[in-house]
Design an enzyme around this catalytic site. Structure first.
Site, short mmCIF file in Angstrom:
data_model
loop_
_atom_site.label_atom_id
_atom_site.label_comp_id
_atom_site.label_asym_id
_atom_site.label_seq_id
_atom_site.Cartn_x
_atom_site.Cartn_y
_atom_site.Cartn_z
N HIS A 1 -5.90 1.63 -3.41
CA HIS A 1 -5.01 1.03 -2.73
C HIS A 1 -4.68 -0.26 -3.08
CE1 HIS A 1 -7.80 -1.36 -0.26
NE2 HIS A 1 -8.69 -0.60 -1.05
N HIS B 1 -2.16 1.04 7.15
CA HIS B 1 -2.62 1.09 5.69
C HIS B 1 -2.94 2.41 5.16
CE1 HIS B 1 -3.96 -1.02 2.02
NE2 HIS B 1 -5.19 -0.37 2.34
N CYS C 1 0.80 -1.12 0.04
CA CYS C 1 -0.12 -0.10 0.02
C CYS C 1 0.83 1.26 0.01
CB CYS C 1 -1.02 0.03 1.23
SG CYS C 1 -0.38 0.14 2.76
#
Length: 187
Positions: free
Chosen positions: A152, A140, A88
């Site tokens: 993402h 994240h 990510c």
């Protein structure tokens, strides 16, 4: 296979529009002008609006959507940094580098230290979204693309587009962020 079909549809649509435009004004010069650029831009925006589920505005960044589209489906790989596998934070890093010519941090917590917090209702295209998944710290990061959606690299499905309103993402959402102005001005 699905991407190929979408690309063929896009090319066919572009060719049809160009052919109709040429037939409508046969005596006009065929040089590319600003109106042609606007038409191509509008076609691209319509195309990305359909495939990404985001209503693009006149100010939308087509380069951002093209970058996301090119990476969709790339598998997740912790520490990965290319189309064979990416995580990510590296996805966000690559996107900012290629789309905005800006270098950001190399992990989600580091990136968060480079932003001004932004409320969910104030998010704009290109802002970053941060999550604390099963942790007390940020784990994240994604890039907001509009209409409640973000791009993402998901650990389960690779690079994809998700909706902030989905129960999973709502549960773990931490904050949005916009890069500090001195970072974008210096690049």
């Amino acid at each position: 296979m699905k991407k190929l079909a979408i690309i063929i549809l896009f090319i066919a649509t572009t060719a049809t529009v160009n052919a109709q435009t040429t037939k409508a004004v046969p005596n006009q010069a065929t040089e590319k002008n600003n109106n042609d650029d606007d038409n191509d831009d509008n076609l691209s925006k319509g195309y990305f609006s359909q495939i990404m589920g985001v209503a693009l505005s006149a100010t939308s960044n087509v380069k951002l959507f093209q970058f996301v589209y090119d990476w969709i489906g790339t598998p997740y790989h912790l520490g990965g940094n290319n189309k064979n596998g990416i995580d990510c934070s590296k996805f966000a890093f690559e996107l900012y580098n290629k789309v905005f010519n800006t270098v950001i941090g190399n992990n989600s917590r580091n990136i968060f230290s480079m932003v001004n917090p932004v409320g969910k209702e104030e998010l704009k295209e290109g802002d970053l979204v941060f999550f604390k998944i099963h942790s007390r710290s940020i784990t994240h990061v994604g890039v907001y693309i509009g209409d409640g959606r973000f791009a993402h690299a998901s650990s389960s499905k690779g690079v994809m587009i998700s909706n902030l309103a989905d129960p999973y993402w709502t549960r773990y959402y931490y904050n949005g962020g916009r890069l500090l102005s001195d970072l974008t001005a210096s690049n």
